[in-house]
Design an enzyme around this catalytic site. Structure first.
Site, mmCIF file in Angstrom:
data_model
loop_
_atom_site.group_PDB
_atom_site.id
_atom_site.type_symbol
_atom_site.label_atom_id
_atom_site.label_comp_id
_atom_site.label_asym_id
_atom_site.label_seq_id
_atom_site.Cartn_x
_atom_site.Cartn_y
_atom_site.Cartn_z
ATOM 1 N N GLN A 154 0.866 -1.181 0.000
ATOM 2 C CA GLN A 154 0.000 0.000 0.000
ATOM 3 C C GLN A 154 0.906 1.234 0.000
ATOM 4 O O GLN A 154 1.402 1.660 1.042
ATOM 5 C CB GLN A 154 -0.906 -0.024 1.228
ATOM 6 C CG GLN A 154 -1.671 -1.337 1.410
ATOM 7 C CD GLN A 154 -2.747 -1.551 0.357
ATOM 8 O OE1 GLN A 154 -3.736 -0.843 0.305
ATOM 9 N NE2 GLN A 154 -2.537 -2.542 -0.505
ATOM 10 N N ALA A 196 -11.715 2.430 4.469
ATOM 11 C CA ALA A 196 -10.733 1.580 3.812
ATOM 12 C C ALA A 196 -9.957 2.326 2.734
ATOM 13 O O ALA A 196 -10.207 3.504 2.452
ATOM 14 C CB ALA A 196 -11.433 0.360 3.223
ATOM 15 N N HIS A 197 -9.019 1.603 2.109
ATOM 16 C CA HIS A 197 -8.118 2.231 1.131
ATOM 17 C C HIS A 197 -8.860 2.756 -0.098
ATOM 18 O O HIS A 197 -9.804 2.159 -0.593
ATOM 19 C CB HIS A 197 -7.013 1.264 0.706
ATOM 20 C CG HIS A 197 -7.492 -0.037 0.131
ATOM 21 N ND1 HIS A 197 -6.642 -1.056 -0.199
ATOM 22 C CD2 HIS A 197 -8.724 -0.500 -0.166
ATOM 23 C CE1 HIS A 197 -7.329 -2.080 -0.686
ATOM 24 N NE2 HIS A 197 -8.586 -1.762 -0.670
ATOM 25 N N ASN A 198 -8.370 3.918 -0.562
ATOM 26 C CA ASN A 198 -8.865 4.585 -1.771
ATOM 27 C C ASN A 198 -10.319 5.046 -1.686
ATOM 28 O O ASN A 198 -10.927 5.389 -2.702
ATOM 29 C CB ASN A 198 -8.688 3.694 -2.996
ATOM 30 C CG ASN A 198 -7.218 3.506 -3.362
ATOM 31 O OD1 ASN A 198 -6.595 2.532 -2.937
ATOM 32 N ND2 ASN A 198 -6.662 4.438 -4.118
ATOM 33 N N SER A 227 -12.310 1.746 -2.109
ATOM 34 C CA SER A 227 -12.573 2.398 -3.396
ATOM 35 C C SER A 227 -13.995 2.902 -3.565
ATOM 36 O O SER A 227 -14.402 3.264 -4.674
ATOM 37 C CB SER A 227 -12.222 1.457 -4.561
ATOM 38 O OG SER A 227 -10.846 1.137 -4.526
#
Length: 350
Positions: free
Chosen positions: A200, A241-243, A261
């Site tokens: 990441q 969470a990520h993005n 995302s």
């Protein structure tokens, strides 16, 4: 600190009814306040306390009609709740403005740069190339990784961890125990059933005027940035969470989780314990009820959804009403079946 009714009225653009020289030194709830305290009335359910409160000063809505005499001095404003919030903000600012300097022991790398009127509490750690703007407050036991940037007037409360390369805007408040920039949950499944970690290498960007509650977690992006946009408010114990992108002035209540995302629009309201799957879009102005499970994109602006899986609010309530009547409906169906059998039996016997 003591203030007169006239001074407070100037701050919140209010009109004094009563003694403009009435002094207050602290705040109190309208049902518990004592002499020398300031309170407010915004919820009509508490109106009864207005007529017997011991508070010296009460902020009320301009539209409030008095049904009985009031002993306290009043300040009438357009919105009592917002005016009281403004006062609390000013009070908090005055308290934190006194905090300046670097407490010992604290570690600050030689390449770190700090602005004016900065406070760094004991046992804080500032990594390489950390940049702090003017009037930033870093409380004890905060960790700031390499290349972290925090802009003017932001406050980072005790025990917060901000990983490398993350960017925090102006007038941001991050409460105790929150982690910003930890790795996103990225693992590639392998042929043998194991999982390979996907590095990441992105970051987290928190824009201006954001508030993040205690023990929240905002993961760094796989590539690019996880973004919390200007004016967003996140409660305690939230997972982002990520993005993920959280839009301007969006509010998310405690224990909600947003998967990777997903793009959340502006002015969205998300209730506590709501869960949102990844790679979907939530339209501007959406309202997601507490404990709802959102499994697909909400494309219509200002829509309200509830349930798990979540769907349109009014339809969901009707479905819930019907489901509560299912036992009664089952009983009636059985009675009808028996009646039909009886009628058929009688017809055959004829």
């Amino acid at each position: 600190m003591q203030f007169t009714a006239a001074q407070i009225a100037m701050i919140i653009n209010g009109k004094v009814e009563g003694n403009p020289e009435a002094l207050v030194h602290s705040f109190g709830k309208i049902e518990e306040a004592q002499a020398g305290q300031l309170s407010f009335l915004a919820n009509p359910k508490y109106e009864e306390y207005l007529y017997r409160t011991k508070a010296s000063l009460v902020i009320i809505n301009a539209s409030q009609e008095l049904k009985e005499p009031v002993a306290a001095t009043l300040i009438r404003v357009a919105d009592a709740y917002s005016a009281f919030a403004t006062l609390l903000t000013k009070y908090q600012e005055m308290a934190t403005q006194k905090l300046t300097g670097i407490q010992e022991p604290a570690y600050m790398s030689k390449s770190a740069r700090i602005g004016q009127q900065v406070f760094i509490g004991a046992f804080a750690y500032l990594g390489e190339n950390v940049v702090l703007g003017n009037n930033v407050k870093i409380f004890p036991n905060v960790f700031l990784g390499d290349n972290v940037k925090i802009d003017d007037n932001s406050i980072v409360h005790p025990g917060v961890k901000i990983y490398h390369d993350c960017v925090i805007g102006k007038n941001v408040t991050i409460h105790a125990g929150t982690v910003i920039g930890s790795d996103g949950f990225g693992f590639a499944p392998q042929a043998d059933g194991s999982f390979k970690k996907v590095p990441q290498i992105g970051n987290v960007v928190v824009e201006d005027f954001v508030e993040i509650g205690a023990n929240a977690t905002i993961d760094r992006a796989t590539i690019g940035s996880t973004i919390i946009k200007s004016g967003a408010k996140l409660d305690n114990l939230i997972q982002v969470a990520h993005n993920v992108e959280v839009g301007n002035n969006t509010v998310i209540a405690a224990q909600a989780g947003v998967s990777g995302s997903t793009k959340i629009g502006n002015n969205v309201m998300i209730g506590g314990q709501a869960g949102i799957v990844g790679h979907i879009q939530i339209a501007d102005g959406s309202r997601i009820n507490a404990q709802s499970g959102v499994s697909k994109s909400i494309k219509t602006p200002n829509a309200a959804v509830t349930g798990s899986p979540a769907f349109e609010y009014t339809s969901a309530l009707r479905s819930q009403a019907v489901s509560r009547k299912l036992p009664e409906l089952e009983k009636r169906i059985k009675e009808l079946e028996q009646l039909v059998k009886q009628l058929l039996t009688e017809k055959v016997s004829e």
